[in-house]
Design a protein around this motif. Sequence first.
Motif, PDB file in Angstrom:
ATOM      1  N   THR A 272       0.799  -1.409  -0.066  1.00 48.11           N
ATOM      2  CA  THR A 272       0.184  -0.119  -0.202  1.00 48.11           C
ATOM      3  C   THR A 272       0.845   1.301   0.006  1.00 48.11           C
ATOM      4  O   THR A 272       0.631   2.056  -0.611  1.00 48.11           O
ATOM      5  N   LEU A 273       1.988   1.173   0.861  1.00 47.84           N
ATOM      6  CA  LEU A 273       2.636   2.449   1.063  1.00 47.84           C
ATOM      7  C   LEU A 273       3.567   2.552  -0.267  1.00 47.84           C
ATOM      8  O   LEU A 273       3.593   3.766  -0.966  1.00 47.84           O
ATOM      9  N   ALA A 274       4.021   1.588  -0.816  1.00 48.49           N
ATOM     10  CA  ALA A 274       4.961   1.607  -2.041  1.00 48.49           C
ATOM     11  C   ALA A 274       4.101   2.061  -3.105  1.00 48.49           C
ATOM     12  O   ALA A 274       4.830   2.892  -3.936  1.00 48.49           O
ATOM     13  N   LYS A 275       3.020   1.562  -3.477  1.00 48.58           N
ATOM     14  CA  LYS A 275       1.971   1.895  -4.423  1.00 48.58           C
ATOM     15  C   LYS A 275       1.717   3.523  -4.571  1.00 48.58           C
ATOM     16  O   LYS A 275       1.872   4.313  -5.436  1.00 48.58           O
ATOM     17  N   SER A 276       1.523   3.822  -3.110  1.00 46.33           N
ATOM     18  CA  SER A 276       1.322   5.419  -2.962  1.00 46.33           C
ATOM     19  C   SER A 276       2.605   6.327  -3.404  1.00 46.33           C
ATOM     20  O   SER A 276       2.220   7.506  -3.653  1.00 46.33           O
ATOM     21  N   ARG A 277       3.598   5.624  -3.535  1.00 43.62           N
ATOM     22  CA  ARG A 277       4.874   6.409  -3.606  1.00 43.62           C
ATOM     23  C   ARG A 277       5.144   6.031  -5.050  1.00 43.62           C
ATOM     24  O   ARG A 277       6.310   6.510  -5.564  1.00 43.62           O
ATOM     25  N   GLY A 278       4.492   5.531  -5.962  1.00 42.59           N
ATOM     26  CA  GLY A 278       4.672   5.298  -7.374  1.00 42.59           C
ATOM     27  C   GLY A 278       5.245   4.033  -7.759  1.00 42.59           C
ATOM     28  O   GLY A 278       5.770   3.764  -8.767  1.00 42.59           O
ATOM     29  N   TRP A 279       5.599   3.271  -6.714  1.00 42.31           N
ATOM     30  CA  TRP A 279       6.284   1.750  -7.261  1.00 42.31           C
ATOM     31  C   TRP A 279       5.010   0.783  -7.861  1.00 42.31           C
ATOM     32  O   TRP A 279       3.960   1.103  -7.358  1.00 42.31           O
ATOM     33  N   SER A 280       5.549   0.073  -8.484  1.00 41.60           N
ATOM     34  CA  SER A 280       4.866  -1.040  -9.093  1.00 41.60           C
ATOM     35  C   SER A 280       5.123  -2.125  -8.167  1.00 41.60           C
ATOM     36  O   SER A 280       6.152  -2.694  -8.097  1.00 41.60           O
ATOM     37  N   ALA A 281       3.855  -2.923  -7.712  1.00 40.57           N
ATOM     38  CA  ALA A 281       4.271  -4.014  -6.906  1.00 40.57           C
ATOM     39  C   ALA A 281       3.068  -5.211  -6.907  1.00 40.57           C
ATOM     40  O   ALA A 281       1.787  -4.865  -7.386  1.00 40.57           O
ATOM     41  N   ARG A 282       3.393  -6.400  -7.050  1.00 43.84           N
ATOM     42  CA  ARG A 282       2.450  -7.432  -7.016  1.00 43.84           C
ATOM     43  C   ARG A 282       2.530  -8.347  -5.896  1.00 43.84           C
ATOM     44  O   ARG A 282       3.683  -8.635  -5.422  1.00 43.84           O
ATOM     45  N   HIS A 283       1.100  -8.779  -5.438  1.00 40.65           N
ATOM     46  CA  HIS A 283       1.241  -9.918  -4.291  1.00 40.65           C
ATOM     47  C   HIS A 283       2.113 -10.952  -4.454  1.00 40.65           C
ATOM     48  O   HIS A 283       1.999 -11.571  -5.799  1.00 40.65           O
ATOM     49  N   LYS A 284       2.776 -11.442  -3.645  1.00 43.72           N
ATOM     50  CA  LYS A 284       3.445 -12.752  -3.556  1.00 43.72           C
ATOM     51  C   LYS A 284       2.359 -13.585  -2.730  1.00 43.72           C
ATOM     52  O   LYS A 284       1.957 -13.566  -1.854  1.00 43.72           O
ATOM     53  N   ILE A 285       2.052 -14.621  -3.613  1.00 47.01           N
ATOM     54  CA  ILE A 285       1.474 -15.916  -3.152  1.00 47.01           C
ATOM     55  C   ILE A 285       2.002 -17.025  -3.037  1.00 47.01           C
ATOM     56  O   ILE A 285       3.007 -17.427  -3.454  1.00 47.01           O
TER      57      ILE A 285
END
Length: 1002
Positions: free
Chosen positions: A751-764
């Motif tokens: 949540t925090l990384a995306k708010s700062r413009g990072w692209s992130a995907r869940h690890k499952i």
Amino acid sequence: MFKALFNLAAKASNPGARLKAMIAEARKPGGGEFAMHQALTALSDLEKAVLYDTLESWWDDVRTFALTYEGREITNSPENHLHQVLNHISHFAYTSPDRALLFLRAVAAGLFIGSYYYDTGAEQILERLAQSGLVLDPPPDRGLIEACEASLALRPQTMAQYLSARANLYQIAGLAAPAPAEDLAALDAIMVEALTWGRTLEAWRDRLLTSTPDGRPPIEFWKPTVAQVMALNPPDGIEALMAATFKHPPSLPLEPELVVQWRFQRYFGDARYRLITVDWFQERAQAWQAWKAANPLEAGEPELALPMSGSDLERLWLLAEAAQGARPSGKWLKAAEALAGEIGRDRTRTLLLETLAGLRTPQHLRKALAAWRLPSEYEALRRRVPPAVGSHPASVLTRIAYYEAYMFWLLDGRTTTEGSLPPPPLQLADTDTTFAKGAAWMLAAWPDDEVVDALERAAQSVLTKVPGEYYGPRYRSLAVANACVWSLGQIGSVRAVVALGRIKRAVRDERLAAQIDKAMSEAAQVAGLPVVDLEELATPTCGLEEPGRVEHVLGDHVVSLKVEGGRARLGFATAAGKPLKSQPAALKGDEAAAEEIKALKQAVVEIDKTLPLLKQRLEDSYLSGRNWSWDDWRSRWLDHPLAGALARRLVWRLESAGEPRQVAWDGEALRDGHGAIVAEPPDTRVRLWHPLMSQDDEIAHWRGFLMDRRIVQPFAQAHRQLYPLTPAERETEVYSNRFAGHILRQHQYMTLAKSRGWSARHKIWADTPNDDPTYKPLPAHGLYAQWWITSPQDDEPPVTDSQAFVYVHSDRVLFGRLTETGQRADEIALETIDPLVFSEIMREVDLCVAVASIGNDPTWADGGRDAAAPNDWRRRADDYWTTHANAPPDVGSKVRAEVLAQILPSLAFADRFSLDGQALRVQGKLSAYRIHLGSGNIMMDPSGRYLCIVPAGPAASAADDVYLPFEGDRMLSIILSKALMLARDDKITDESIVAQIRAGGS
């Protein structure tokens, strides 16, 4: 694997041992419910028959084993294997009278009252037995039949389903069923008693739930300890009520804590709707019926007025029906233009606006939802109506409708399903979706303010979330929202960009956010300006008349709206300037004044939504290299009524032909580092100052400038954390391990990384590859930053219902080149990175670690059962927590130490505080304490014992009146709040804290 699973179980000497071996094997990694299903399918009919016939001999033992298997962990998953067993052997109930009687004994024991989502229900088997014509001879004992009846009543079903199952039961038993009236009267007496228990238990349970360390109410995310349960004075007889709620407790002796946890898991995990209170349910029903009476719209009926046959409006509807795809084709737009010419452009515009205005407003929708679930009741629904049959809590609202007929019968004796409540009629009808989408596209041909407002209003209407039929809350129509966004992008005015910004702030949908970004790019092309310029020009004033404030004289009073402490505040005063605590009564009775105050309150909401976006825009300028001309900077930032409230608390850098210099607002004028007033310089570019642009003496000067004037910066600028390249990073050359090895809460970090413009995907937890790194493009520098996040490499890492890892591990950070097409290319040496860019990226990574690391969780050490009997993952996590809680000072800790060194001497009890590098030492009257400047964890001296103090809210209230030079460092506020409390530890009234101090202070 399935064959091996069965062969292993086959070696067991009896059915119970055999099933336990199968469960143990299925619970290993790669096994699970599907493995158990395959193993059971592999059994022969003879082997299944043996399991059925010996059911009573092995059930108690195997079920207890399943409930407590692996580290005595209480979980539904192993128990679900038993429900699979029942599903595979239940058909033997039809094969003989003796086996049918055995089935009835199993029902009476509660074996078929489970929570697995594909259970074979007892009522289904009873129906097939009755259809076969089976009648037991001699009849079963009456007590057995009544016990079966009671078990059937616990299953969530309608009155008709219950009466049918009951009739089948008595038919199979060869007995005459009591009349429904007698049955209802008897059940009513039971319900009165149950509801009395329910109210008492509910009040106690609410107290228990609100005592959770993290404040999250759903019981499924938290398991209480014996001490926590007993400390809240549970009602007498709760054990009996728990046992009665689920009739089959484990037979083996268990530890007291395990018993409490087991009972809560079973009690709150199953669909025990009979304990919802009458008052709550009737209040909800009455609110819904009242709303329906005032709003007669039924589910599926259109909100937009249907056109008369042959009318101009019908011609527009017919054209709208031909609209296909995510955006209109050129052919369709030409047809729309031609039709508008035939009808008349003014009349077409009027028809479209009038019809589109029929969509329910967001305010109306919020009122409707409030009537449906009562104000602020969503969390209460999650607590009071436990998630049924293992489904996700988010769909509670939609699942309630299915059970309402059953609820009405239980609570007020209804005998039909006619009184059940329909779901709220808020989902957009298909005809509305079709026309609203086409109408939005057509309106792009009229780029005026009224059309912009109509498109924004329509988008906000369809972006209101309402209960969905199957998958929980959903937007009313993303298709219509996309159409409105497209048209606003085509209009491209400043007002349209403001509207797009408001729409984007209102939702958190990545698909729509991408559409809005695209629309803003199109608007920028129309306006002939870059998107960033449009966004800045679109910054609302929110009714402010000068930077950060506005005052309204209303009669004999003054109402002020000010931006203070990072948020808007509404204040009241007399004409003479005497502050008032609240709105004066004289203004409440003045209709005109009430309207002005209402507008100011709406402005407060809008300001609080906009300020975080402006802060982020400013901080982003460090990495984007954003700079302004003098005139643009003054109009968009320094002198802007809203943005100026931030800009006047920051230090800026002026760059011209001469030497760059820093300036700041001192309350009256812009001044440079020498105190001289800055005149309007020619050909000057302005950018946000960064400490890396200056030497240490100039940084110290600006810190003193701010602190002398008690200016609170909107984020850490003069005291910004700096991350120069370390010797270790020079040695690794292309990557940094500075923040590797941390255990992070995956949702928080993402949540925090995306708010700062990072692209992130869940690890499952899945066989498919999902190890993509988290990355951030830096197009202004032709670079990208990449942060590797890894999955836990353990046998049993915690996962969510969707198999996403709850915790992940941080790894290396590196940089690489972006290609012209925006693709990530090869890595590059860290030494070649601009120091400011490197520092800012590492700061963002550090921020994610600081927020999401379990090392900063003060409650981690008090992990209850998990900490008492840890598995491998928990042991590693505990070791990390201990190490992190006492880690050497990092960059953030050093900045906090510098700030505390400046402000502690001005505090009361200043002589009780001291700094020793990595901790703030506090000398209380009862003990001495060390507060770690990184994690905020507290150790008591001289014992070295950990002291757990959990912050009560989002900010530390004890530190509210203490000046801090910047906003945004919650840990600094928490540390200061803890210090002020412990300096007066003899005044602490919280019993749990006092008990810890007494136990560890010597």
